[in-house]
Design a protein around this motif. Structure first.
Motif, mmCIF file in Angstrom:
data_model
loop_
_atom_site.group_PDB
_atom_site.id
_atom_site.type_symbol
_atom_site.label_atom_id
_atom_site.label_comp_id
_atom_site.label_asym_id
_atom_site.label_seq_id
_atom_site.Cartn_x
_atom_site.Cartn_y
_atom_site.Cartn_z
ATOM 1 N N UNK A 396 0.821 -1.214 0.000
ATOM 2 C CA UNK A 396 0.000 0.000 0.000
ATOM 3 C C UNK A 396 0.853 1.261 0.000
ATOM 4 N N UNK A 397 2.126 1.141 0.346
ATOM 5 C CA UNK A 397 2.992 2.309 0.416
ATOM 6 C C UNK A 397 2.921 3.049 1.737
ATOM 7 N N UNK A 398 2.235 2.484 2.733
ATOM 8 C CA UNK A 398 2.169 3.091 4.051
ATOM 9 C C UNK A 398 3.329 2.600 4.917
ATOM 10 N N UNK A 399 3.815 3.475 5.791
ATOM 11 C CA UNK A 399 4.843 3.074 6.747
ATOM 12 C C UNK A 399 4.257 2.059 7.721
ATOM 13 N N UNK A 400 5.111 1.183 8.232
ATOM 14 C CA UNK A 400 4.623 0.037 8.991
ATOM 15 C C UNK A 400 5.380 -0.110 10.303
ATOM 16 N N UNK A 401 4.630 -0.459 11.366
ATOM 17 C CA UNK A 401 5.195 -0.831 12.660
ATOM 18 C C UNK A 401 4.733 -2.248 12.962
ATOM 19 N N UNK A 402 5.658 -3.138 13.354
ATOM 20 C CA UNK A 402 5.296 -4.526 13.625
ATOM 21 C C UNK A 402 6.132 -5.064 14.770
ATOM 22 N N UNK A 403 5.603 -6.076 15.439
ATOM 23 C CA UNK A 403 6.373 -6.762 16.476
ATOM 24 C C UNK A 403 7.413 -7.663 15.816
ATOM 25 N N UNK A 404 8.545 -7.779 16.450
ATOM 26 C CA UNK A 404 9.670 -8.529 15.895
ATOM 27 C C UNK A 404 9.514 -10.015 16.210
ATOM 28 N N UNK A 405 8.567 -10.650 15.543
ATOM 29 C CA UNK A 405 8.307 -12.074 15.729
ATOM 30 C C UNK A 405 8.102 -12.714 14.361
ATOM 31 N N UNK A 406 8.276 -14.039 14.295
ATOM 32 C CA UNK A 406 7.993 -14.776 13.067
ATOM 33 C C UNK A 406 8.759 -14.244 11.869
ATOM 34 N N UNK A 407 8.024 -13.949 10.804
ATOM 35 C CA UNK A 407 8.635 -13.528 9.547
ATOM 36 C C UNK A 407 8.831 -12.018 9.459
ATOM 37 N N UNK A 408 8.497 -11.264 10.529
ATOM 38 C CA UNK A 408 8.498 -9.801 10.425
ATOM 39 C C UNK A 408 9.860 -9.249 10.019
ATOM 40 N N UNK A 409 10.910 -9.682 10.671
ATOM 41 C CA UNK A 409 12.237 -9.152 10.348
ATOM 42 C C UNK A 409 12.634 -9.503 8.925
ATOM 43 N N UNK A 410 12.292 -10.718 8.489
ATOM 44 C CA UNK A 410 12.633 -11.167 7.136
ATOM 45 C C UNK A 410 11.868 -10.386 6.076
ATOM 46 N N UNK A 411 10.604 -10.108 6.310
ATOM 47 C CA UNK A 411 9.769 -9.445 5.311
ATOM 48 C C UNK A 411 9.972 -7.930 5.336
ATOM 49 N N UNK A 412 9.923 -7.338 6.524
ATOM 50 C CA UNK A 412 9.979 -5.876 6.637
ATOM 51 C C UNK A 412 11.394 -5.352 6.465
ATOM 52 N N UNK A 413 12.363 -6.035 7.081
ATOM 53 C CA UNK A 413 13.747 -5.588 6.981
ATOM 54 C C UNK A 413 13.924 -4.163 7.476
ATOM 55 N N UNK A 414 14.701 -3.341 6.760
ATOM 56 C CA UNK A 414 14.950 -1.962 7.205
ATOM 57 C C UNK A 414 13.887 -0.960 6.759
ATOM 58 N N UNK A 415 12.767 -1.459 6.193
ATOM 59 C CA UNK A 415 11.771 -0.537 5.640
ATOM 60 C C UNK A 415 10.635 -0.226 6.610
ATOM 61 N N UNK A 416 10.711 -0.716 7.840
ATOM 62 C CA UNK A 416 9.696 -0.437 8.841
ATOM 63 C C UNK A 416 10.307 -0.463 10.222
ATOM 64 N N UNK A 417 9.504 -0.216 11.232
ATOM 65 C CA UNK A 417 9.975 -0.219 12.613
ATOM 66 C C UNK A 417 9.507 -1.495 13.295
#
Length: 525
Positions: A396-417
């Protein structure tokens, strides 16, 4: 080449035919590889609905409901079935017998192939007597409770449903039979892998296993709330655990949908050289980015309303955000995962004094509409095993905040918090940091969209499987035991090149060792 797609689902027709649905993963794969011929085999796990239109090009087998019609075995054959079933049950409940699981499985499949009486036998009192005797034997794993008679009846019915694919009429060499394909592609694992295991045992045919959510992990989570006593749960989980281990051991290649799933497969005994991560392609990569941000700073949370998604942490974090940014609003989209949980979350919002600024709504038809109404997308879950929800938000092009669990680090990488799970203060700080910095939101949103487009485009997935199919067929040639039918026309790639060399047709055993093909080619030269 001809490829058998083995899946478990609730529809006997391609998803592209369903109104309002995007094409399913199997449909996108088949459409992207028109040079190959795909045969669809579907294990129907749910009851058919009024909109379920049978497709003549898809072969189906119902895993639930009444067992397939057919007579039971005679007295002599019944003893053979009983011995094979006893071996399988011993593997399930006796830790020292786990290695015999595959032997019992293939013995039952061989007997079913000869007379088709397996479903009737598994539903008989003879099978229940075998199950009860072995299950109550000394040293059996019963999850700290002796099985009752009702447990035997329930577990017997569930095992009969799980083993139905062994008796399917899918293993012939005629049109639509597994003996006439070059490769099996199992999508999802679990019972869908049983036909591929039988085909590999009978014909030496290789198979690929694709998991976009580990079947074994889903079974463990599902049986936590299953309406069965603990002995039944232990028995069924043992079946799925041993089936998964055997599937990983026999698969020519495993293609998990993320590196996170790859680690789980390694823990379950998969060999690292047989694993190749292929991200799930999403048609949504082609959709345009969301438009302008809403006038009010708005946080959007999407997921199932249940403890695993941890909406309570989001509510507590939002109370802190409101103290710093009074104009902020929170929209929570998603269905109830537990009865009454939406009202529980509403009560938490009232207790925190933010109920007027929090909006609860059901999951919309298109998630793109959800993210379009957000300033920042937020995921507060305690577990994020699937890349798709995160990737959809990033597209969607929106900035993202997610908990660091599961696949979050792999998918989001340096593009979110990323923040620790179950930590409302950290979640609030991350959200406030983005809500207060428009330039940073725009930069991270664009970077996340580009990252998701690169990783989850459909074309790289299709290209990966085009290479995988050719690689496996060249390394694992399948030689049918049956003679070539008179008058049959040769089909390109249906058999490896050495099959057509003049001389005797190599046997399956010789083909697998490589000796037969070398001999035939030497004679031809």
């Amino acid at each position: 080449m001809r490829i058998a797609l083995l899946t478990e689902g609730t529809h006997s027709y391609p998803q592209r035919a369903a109104v309002g649905r995007e094409p399913g993963w199997c449909d996108r794969l088949a459409e992207g590889l028109p040079e190959h011929e795909f045969e669809r085999f579907v294990l129907l796990a749910g009851a058919s609905s009024a909109t379920d239109r049978p497709d003549p090009g898809i072969r189906t087998l119902a895993l639930r409901g009444p067992r397939p019609a057919g007579r039971g075995p005679g007295a002599v054959r019944r003893r053979h079935y009983a011995r094979a079933y006893e071996q399988l049950v011993q593997a399930l409940v006796l830790p020292r017998e786990h290695e015999a699981f595959a032997v019992g499985l293939h013995r039952l499949a061989a007997l079913a192939r000869e007379d088709g009486a397996l479903p009737a036998f598994l539903a008989s009192s003879h099978a229940h007597a075998v199950l009860e005797r072995v299950w109550r034997s000394p040293g059996a794993d019963t999850a700290a409770g002796q099985p009752l008679v009702r447990d035997v009846l329930v577990a017997g019915d569930l095992l009969e449903q799980c083993l139905r694919p062994l008796a399917a009429d899918w293993y012939g060499d005629g049109p639509g039979g597994l003996a006439g394909v070059d490769l099996c592609h199992v999508v999802g694992g679990g019972p869908a892998a049983l036909p591929a295991l039988v085909a590999k045992e009978r014909f030496g045919m290789p198979f690929v296993l694709t998991e976009h959510g580990l079947h074994l992990r889903e079974q463990y989570l599902g049986y936590r709330q299953a309406p069965y006593r603990w002995p039944v749960r232990a028995l069924l989980l043992s079946f799925f655990r041993l089936l998964t281990a055997e599937t990983y051991r026999q698969a020519a290649l495993l293609t998990p949908g993320s590196g996170y799933d790859r680690e789980w497969q390694l823990r379950c005994g998969a060999r690292p050289e047989r694993i190749r991560v292929v991200y799930q392609g999403l048609p949504a990569v082609a959709r345009p980015a969301a438009g302008a941000e809403p006038d009010q700073p708005t946080l959007v949370w999407a997921g199932r309303l249940e403890p695993a998604a941890d909406p309570e942490s989001m509510l507590h974090a939002f109370a802190r955000i409101r103290a710093e940014l009074p104009g902020a609003r929170l929209r929570m989209h998603g269905p109830e995962g537990l009865p009454g949980y939406r009202e529980h979350c509403a009560a938490v919002a009232r207790r925190l004094g933010v109920s007027e600024q929090v909006e609860f709504s059901a999951e919309p038809r298109l998630l793109a509409e959800v993210w379009a109404g957000s300033t920042v997308a937020v995921f507060s879950a305690r577990s994020l095993p699937q890349p798709r929800p995160l990737a959809d938000a990033m597209l969607s092009g929106r900035a993202l905040v997610a908990t660091d669990v599961g696949v979050a680090r792999e998918v989001v990488g340096p593009t979110g918090l990323l923040v620790p799970p179950c930590d409302p203060p950290a979640l609030a700080v991350a959200c406030l940091a983005l809500l207060g910095d428009e330039e940073r939101r725009a930069r991270l949103g664009l970077a996340g969209r580009l990252r998701a487009q690169e990783r989850f485009a459909v074309e790289p997935v299709v290209a990966s499987f085009r290479e995988i199919y050719l690689e496996l067929v060249s390394q694992w040639p399948a030689f049918p035991a049956a003679e070539r039918r008179a008058g049959a026309l040769p089909r390109p790639f249906t058999r490896p090149a050495e099959y057509w060399v003049a001389g005797d047709t190599p046997s399956p055993t010789a083909a697998q060792t490589g000796a037969g093909s070398a001999e035939a080619m030497a004679q031809a030269s």
